[in-house]
Scaffold this motif. Structure first.
Motif, PDB file in Angstrom:
ATOM      1  N   UNK A   1     -28.138  19.852  41.620  1.00  0.00           N
ATOM      2  CA  UNK A   1     -27.483  18.663  42.253  1.00  0.00           C
ATOM      3  C   UNK A   1     -27.556  17.611  41.934  1.00  0.00           C
ATOM      4  N   UNK A   2     -28.804  17.264  41.587  1.00  0.00           N
ATOM      5  CA  UNK A   2     -29.386  15.562  41.393  1.00  0.00           C
ATOM      6  C   UNK A   2     -28.488  15.637  40.133  1.00  0.00           C
ATOM      7  N   UNK A   3     -27.218  16.218  38.984  1.00  0.00           N
ATOM      8  CA  UNK A   3     -27.073  15.605  38.239  1.00  0.00           C
ATOM      9  C   UNK A   3     -27.750  16.025  37.117  1.00  0.00           C
ATOM     10  N   UNK A   4     -28.904  16.964  37.114  1.00  0.00           N
ATOM     11  CA  UNK A   4     -28.986  17.289  35.732  1.00  0.00           C
ATOM     12  C   UNK A   4     -29.010  17.442  34.429  1.00  0.00           C
ATOM     13  N   UNK A   5     -27.623  18.539  34.111  1.00  0.00           N
ATOM     14  CA  UNK A   5     -26.619  19.131  33.600  1.00  0.00           C
ATOM     15  C   UNK A   5     -26.332  17.256  32.657  1.00  0.00           C
ATOM     16  N   UNK A   6     -25.906  16.098  33.894  1.00  0.00           N
ATOM     17  CA  UNK A   6     -25.169  15.340  33.124  1.00  0.00           C
ATOM     18  C   UNK A   6     -26.058  14.185  32.604  1.00  0.00           C
ATOM     19  N   UNK A   7     -27.238  14.169  33.015  1.00  0.00           N
ATOM     20  CA  UNK A   7     -28.209  12.717  33.120  1.00  0.00           C
ATOM     21  C   UNK A   7     -29.162  13.213  31.257  1.00  0.00           C
ATOM     22  N   UNK A   8     -28.447  12.219  29.927  1.00  0.00           N
ATOM     23  CA  UNK A   8     -29.540  12.429  29.180  1.00  0.00           C
ATOM     24  C   UNK A   8     -30.495  12.581  29.107  1.00  0.00           C
ATOM     25  N   UNK A   9     -31.308  11.373  30.180  1.00  0.00           N
ATOM     26  CA  UNK A   9     -32.877  11.401  30.792  1.00  0.00           C
ATOM     27  C   UNK A   9     -33.648  13.041  30.373  1.00  0.00           C
ATOM     28  N   UNK A  10     -32.503  14.003  30.597  1.00  0.00           N
ATOM     29  CA  UNK A  10     -33.529  14.777  30.782  1.00  0.00           C
ATOM     30  C   UNK A  10     -33.485  16.073  29.592  1.00  0.00           C
ATOM     31  N   UNK A  11     -32.662  15.489  28.312  1.00  0.00           N
ATOM     32  CA  UNK A  11     -32.013  16.018  27.472  1.00  0.00           C
ATOM     33  C   UNK A  11     -32.734  15.404  26.352  1.00  0.00           C
TER      34      UNK A  11
ATOM     35  N   UNK B   1     -34.720  21.330  32.896  1.00  0.00           N
ATOM     36  CA  UNK B   1     -35.530  21.169  33.980  1.00  0.00           C
ATOM     37  C   UNK B   1     -36.592  20.731  34.503  1.00  0.00           C
ATOM     38  N   UNK B   2     -37.629  21.850  32.965  1.00  0.00           N
ATOM     39  CA  UNK B   2     -39.133  20.765  32.989  1.00  0.00           C
ATOM     40  C   UNK B   2     -39.239  19.090  32.965  1.00  0.00           C
ATOM     41  N   UNK B   3     -38.908  18.754  32.675  1.00  0.00           N
ATOM     42  CA  UNK B   3     -38.684  17.326  32.537  1.00  0.00           C
ATOM     43  C   UNK B   3     -37.952  16.753  33.881  1.00  0.00           C
ATOM     44  N   UNK B   4     -37.065  17.299  34.335  1.00  0.00           N
ATOM     45  CA  UNK B   4     -36.503  17.122  35.682  1.00  0.00           C
ATOM     46  C   UNK B   4     -37.647  16.626  36.240  1.00  0.00           C
TER      47      UNK B   4
ATOM     48  N   UNK C   1     -37.458  30.340  33.152  1.00  0.00           N
ATOM     49  CA  UNK C   1     -38.823  29.673  33.699  1.00  0.00           C
ATOM     50  C   UNK C   1     -40.389  29.480  34.161  1.00  0.00           C
ATOM     51  N   UNK C   2     -41.268  28.534  33.893  1.00  0.00           N
ATOM     52  CA  UNK C   2     -42.829  28.726  34.177  1.00  0.00           C
ATOM     53  C   UNK C   2     -42.676  27.319  33.759  1.00  0.00           C
ATOM     54  N   UNK C   3     -43.875  27.169  34.560  1.00  0.00           N
ATOM     55  CA  UNK C   3     -43.736  24.966  34.307  1.00  0.00           C
ATOM     56  C   UNK C   3     -45.216  25.730  34.382  1.00  0.00           C
ATOM     57  N   UNK C   4     -46.105  24.097  33.506  1.00  0.00           N
ATOM     58  CA  UNK C   4     -46.960  23.802  33.591  1.00  0.00           C
ATOM     59  C   UNK C   4     -47.401  22.224  34.203  1.00  0.00           C
ATOM     60  N   UNK C   5     -48.102  21.818  34.042  1.00  0.00           N
ATOM     61  CA  UNK C   5     -48.444  20.261  34.521  1.00  0.00           C
ATOM     62  C   UNK C   5     -49.520  19.822  33.708  1.00  0.00           C
ATOM     63  N   UNK C   6     -49.775  18.948  32.863  1.00  0.00           N
ATOM     64  CA  UNK C   6     -50.794  18.486  32.190  1.00  0.00           C
ATOM     65  C   UNK C   6     -51.517  17.807  33.562  1.00  0.00           C
ATOM     66  N   UNK C   7     -53.345  17.527  33.418  1.00  0.00           N
ATOM     67  CA  UNK C   7     -54.002  16.360  34.554  1.00  0.00           C
ATOM     68  C   UNK C   7     -54.940  15.708  34.066  1.00  0.00           C
ATOM     69  N   UNK C   8     -55.515  15.405  34.017  1.00  0.00           N
ATOM     70  CA  UNK C   8     -56.627  14.182  33.546  1.00  0.00           C
ATOM     71  C   UNK C   8     -57.420  15.019  32.251  1.00  0.00           C
TER      72      UNK C   8
END
Length: 385
Positions: free
Chosen positions: A205-215, A272-275, A374-381
């Motif tokens: 819905x946020x236009x993820x497929x169209x936004x080149x920043x996520x690809x 999706x992870x980038x988004x 898919x399942x995502x992770x997030x890095x921390x300090x």
């Protein structure tokens, strides 16, 4: 005096009767329980330990009890930062058993049960910490579990602590990857469940497929590199609109908001992870939390060799640190390539065989099978990258 002597004699007679009962009935029952525990399951050892609890005070130094105890007992150490957390445990396979209260941290070398156990640490003002680990084969550093104040972590993620109980060897335990050297990972966050249809709908819905920043990754297909429009034309749902292969008209099926998103390629998982401001896990991160070495106890409770996908959290099959369903339900994309142009996708899906949990499986990054999630992770300090 006569009454006192009579009472003392009665007490001694009662105790002697209890000692005979312990030696003649309970010790054979413990041995029979252990002999029947051919799979070395935590539940079998738990049953033996419960029998011991009935008689331990009557024959604490009995040599036969000590011999039997060595087969199912092991010292357990649980620390937390800060200390003062209440610790509860029960066998992994004992889903409906009550929690066993072990006391308050720090807990040092307390005799307990060998096997795969569910753990939880609770302390007022802090989020509950959950875990599973094999009590007889893990080390515990002085730091122990790092507790987090209520509301300090993302609601959908759990903290994976480098200081918690870990196997003595951190060699990766996936069939085909055993040769890979251990990696220092530090701490990181990981999604408690697979990414849901509801969460992936936000991306659409946020236009993820169209936004080149996520690809950000090149669309490589064999010897060709496709442009973005050509690549995205492959990512269509059942009605020809952009979206997962299992969707229709740009949305997930009715009533499936809390089911894992499925039918997505590696490229879509990466976007999706980038988004979401996250990353795909490496095979190291995924394996560290999944604990595939314990598949004999984990796999029977997960959704493998099944008939359909289940809602997130729909099984009673936890993995490490409060995660669920890394075994089965949907396969989970990892960032790593294999040596043939594929990408690893681990854990197996609902229609894969039981050994899918242990298999280092890779497939084309373009694959959009109905079991691909898919399942995502997030890095921390304190992450090691």
């Amino acid at each position: 005096a006569i009454l006192v002597l009579a009472g003392l004699g009665g007490w001694r007679g009662h105790r002697a009767q209890k000692i005979r009962w312990a030696r003649e009935e309970i010790l054979p029952a413990i041995e029979e329980t252990l002999e029947a525990n051919e799979s070395y399951s935590s539940l079998g050892y738990w049953n033996a330990f419960q029998l011991e609890r009935q008689v331990g005070r009557y024959i604490p130094d009995d040599p036969q009890l000590e011999r039997l105890r060595r087969r199912y007992s092991t010292p357990v150490t649980i620390h937390s930062d800060p200390p003062g957390a209440r610790v509860f445990a029960k066998p992994y396979a004992g889903v409906d058993l009550p929690w066993d209260d072990l006391g308050t941290t720090p807990i040092d070398t307390v005799p307990y049960i060998r096997g795969l156990f569910r753990w939880k640490l609770e302390m007022a003002g802090y989020q509950r910490t959950e875990d599973i680990f094999w009590t007889g084969g893990h080390r515990t550093d002085d730091g122990g579990y790092l507790l987090h104040e209520d509301g300090s972590l993302p609601e959908e993620m759990v903290w994976v602590s480098e200081a918690g109980p870990w196997p003595y060897s951190k060699v990766i335990r996936l069939t085909g990857l055993e040769h890979m050297a251990p990696q220092q990972l530090g701490d990181f966050l990981i999604d408690r469940y697979e990414v849901t249809n509801r969460a992936f709908q936000d991306f659409v819905d946020a236009g993820g497929y169209k936004n080149p920043a996520f690809w950000k990754d090149p669309f490589v297909d064999g010897e060709r590199v496709l442009d973005r429009d050509e690549a995205l034309a492959r990512f269509q749902d059942r009605t020809g609109r952009t979206g997962p292969a299992t969707w229709e008209a740009g949305s997930f099926p009715a009533g499936r908001a809390d089911y894992p998103v499925s039918g997505i390629s590696w490229f879509e998982a990466m976007a999706y992870a980038e988004f979401a401001g996250k990353n795909l896990p490496t095979v190291y991160h995924w394996e560290r939390v999944a604990l595939p070495t314990e598949s004999p106890e984990i796999s029977p409770l997960c959704n493998l060799a099944g008939t359909e996908v289940l809602p997130t959290g729909g099984t009673r099959s936890p993995n490490r640190f409060g995660t669920h369903d890394l075994a089965g339900n949907v396969r989970e994309w990892c960032v790593n390539p294999d040596n043939r142009g594929g990408r690893f996708i681990l854990g197996g899906g609902w229609n894969d065989p039981q050994y899918g949990f242990n298999d280092a499986f890779a497939q084309s990054p373009w694959d959009r099978s109905v079991t691909n999630g898919v399942r995502c992770i997030r890095y921390v300090d304190t992450s090691v990258r």
